[in-house]
Design a protein around this motif. Structure first.
Motif, PDB file in Angstrom:
ATOM      1  N   PRO A  33       0.822  -1.118   0.321  1.00 47.11           N
ATOM      2  CA  PRO A  33       0.053  -0.081  -0.045  1.00 47.11           C
ATOM      3  C   PRO A  33       0.910   1.393  -0.074  1.00 47.11           C
ATOM      4  N   SER A  34       0.347   2.200  -0.427  1.00 49.05           N
ATOM      5  CA  SER A  34       0.860   3.596  -0.631  1.00 49.05           C
ATOM      6  C   SER A  34       1.342   4.106   1.083  1.00 49.05           C
ATOM      7  N   PHE A  35       2.388   5.119   0.982  1.00 50.17           N
ATOM      8  CA  PHE A  35       2.650   5.450   2.253  1.00 50.17           C
ATOM      9  C   PHE A  35       1.519   6.248   2.777  1.00 50.17           C
ATOM     10  N   GLN A  36       0.857   6.944   1.749  1.00 48.95           N
ATOM     11  CA  GLN A  36      -0.112   7.764   2.655  1.00 48.95           C
ATOM     12  C   GLN A  36      -1.346   6.760   3.221  1.00 48.95           C
ATOM     13  N   VAL A  37      -1.752   5.724   2.494  1.00 46.37           N
ATOM     14  CA  VAL A  37      -2.560   4.552   3.061  1.00 46.37           C
ATOM     15  C   VAL A  37      -1.851   4.001   4.406  1.00 46.37           C
ATOM     16  N   LEU A  38      -0.678   3.775   4.608  1.00 44.38           N
ATOM     17  CA  LEU A  38      -0.256   3.420   5.590  1.00 44.38           C
ATOM     18  C   LEU A  38      -0.138   4.057   6.697  1.00 44.38           C
TER      19      LEU A  38
ATOM     20  N   ALA B 243      -2.363   6.308  12.046  1.00 45.90           N
ATOM     21  CA  ALA B 243      -3.089   6.981  12.954  1.00 45.90           C
ATOM     22  C   ALA B 243      -4.442   6.532  13.361  1.00 45.90           C
ATOM     23  N   TRP B 244      -5.208   5.821  12.704  1.00 41.90           N
ATOM     24  CA  TRP B 244      -6.438   5.302  13.092  1.00 41.90           C
ATOM     25  C   TRP B 244      -6.082   4.344  14.117  1.00 41.90           C
ATOM     26  N   MET B 245      -5.016   3.386  14.167  1.00 36.38           N
ATOM     27  CA  MET B 245      -4.843   2.202  15.148  1.00 36.38           C
ATOM     28  C   MET B 245      -4.448   3.112  16.541  1.00 36.38           C
ATOM     29  N   LYS B 246      -3.725   4.164  16.195  1.00 40.71           N
ATOM     30  CA  LYS B 246      -3.184   4.679  17.545  1.00 40.71           C
ATOM     31  C   LYS B 246      -4.329   5.245  18.290  1.00 40.71           C
TER      32      LYS B 246
END
Length: 360
Positions: free
Chosen positions: A189-194, A199-202
């Motif tokens: 996946p792209s850097f932006q997706v990662l 951020a979502w996980m944190k």
């Protein structure tokens, strides 16, 4: 610092030897170490056996004679692994675990590795870790580590997000080999997706209520040594150990049921096995913490939700780790393929595990 680990007073000092052991020509360097550690050994009679060309380090067992009663393990750090591993923290973790009877004896450190005691027993495979007799021992041993008190009542914080952010900053943007680079661009996946996923996980996982404890953080099958004569297990390799969420350590272990060389996620433990495992763990954890050992259904269910959500973070973490290894490691292993497998599993499992809800 969030991941500060305090070595208990009175812990034996660990000598540091000014020796470098070359990965390809390791005998000469190992002999120099053994002259300090086992001066009575005749260098000409020393047998050296490569126990594992692991996917991070090289491990060599050194002994004399036919029996392996006294074996010195020489562990040589892999290329550029200092990018991934804080060696000072690893050493502190090792010493803390040794002080609490959870690790072998550490003999010395040297310029690019350290020497330690050989644990008698067999390293496990995925088929062993789902055996109820063995998994109850594993659950109990992990509970013992998680119950180790932080120094002077200090409340530790997890360093998971810090480490994940560091790994993200080290992920390569391209590879020299065109075929490898094409695979990287097409399947990762792209850097932006990662970055968005991190951020979502944190945001989500920091609020799951999982306690922060001293964790192993890399409890794959080969890092568990089972001694059937003594009926116990010991854990080895503390490179990634440190303070982290309790549920991450367990979820990470469950992910490792799938193996490393040939990953098969059909081996991930089902809910029934997980609940047995988690009950055994909670009973032991409460015992080690001095609490009432009774474990309710609700406690098991809460931990089940936390563990399966944190298992996502484990997939993501090792996906980033493998991308860095793909760039720098000299070990023969398809790190890029492993990164793709872990990240694919993250996205596959995300809808299922985020739908899990805590019991009322």
């Amino acid at each position: 610092m969030a991941n500060y680990i305090h070595v208990p007073p009175g812990s034996p000092t660990v000598p540091k030897l000014n020796v470098t052991v070359e990965e390809q020509e390791c005998r000469e360097g190992a002999i120099r170490l053994l002259q300090e550690l086992r001066p009575h050994w005749n260098p000409e009679t020393i047998t050296m056996q490569v126990f594992t060309d692991g996917i991070t380090n090289k491990l060599i067992g050194c002994y004399v004679g036919d029996t392996m009663d006294d074996v010195v393990l020489v562990r040589i750090y892999g290329n550029k692994t200092e990018l991934l591993v804080d060696r000072d923290e690893e050493l502190k973790s090792f010493r803390v675990l040794q002080a609490h009877g959870c690790a072998p004896q550490l003999y010395c450190t040297f310029s690019n590795g350290f020497c330690y005691e050989f644990m008698q027993g067999a390293a496990l495979d995925p088929e062993h870790v789902c055996d109820p007799t063995i998994f109850r021992l594993i659950a109990r041993q992990l509970a013992k580590i998680h119950a180790i008190h932080a120094h002077n009542g200090w409340i530790p914080k997890s360093n998971l997000w810090f480490k994940m952010g560091k790994y993200f900053s080290l992920v390569p943007t391209e590879f020299e080999d065109q075929e490898v680079n094409s695979r990287f661009l097409n399947e990762v996946p792209s850097f932006q997706v990662l970055q968005e996923e991190m951020a979502w996980m944190k945001e989500k996982f920091s609020n799951l209520g999982s306690p922060v404890v001293l964790c192993h953080n890399d409890l794959l099958c080969k890092n568990i040594i089972y001694n059937d004569k003594q009926g116990d297990v010991q854990f080895i390799d503390y490179e990634y150990s440190g303070y982290n969420y309790q549920a991450y350590d367990i979820g990470n272990h469950f992910n490792e049921f799938a193996g490393v060389s040939e990953v098969d996620y059909s081996l991930f433990p089902d809910r029934a096995l997980q609940e047995q495992w988690l009950r055994s763990y909670l009973e032991a954890y409460k015992e080690y913490k001095g609490f009432d050992k009774d474990v309710s259904e609700k406690e098991v269910e809460v931990l089940y939700v936390q563990v399966n959500q944190f298992a996502l973070a484990s997939h993501f973490f090792w996906g980033l780790w493998a991308l860095i290894q793909a760039k720098y490691s000299t070990i023969e292993f398809d790190f890029l393929g492993y990164a793709i497998v872990r990240l694919n599993q993250y996205f596959k499992m995300k809808p299922e595990v985020t739908a899990l809800v805590f019991p009322e």
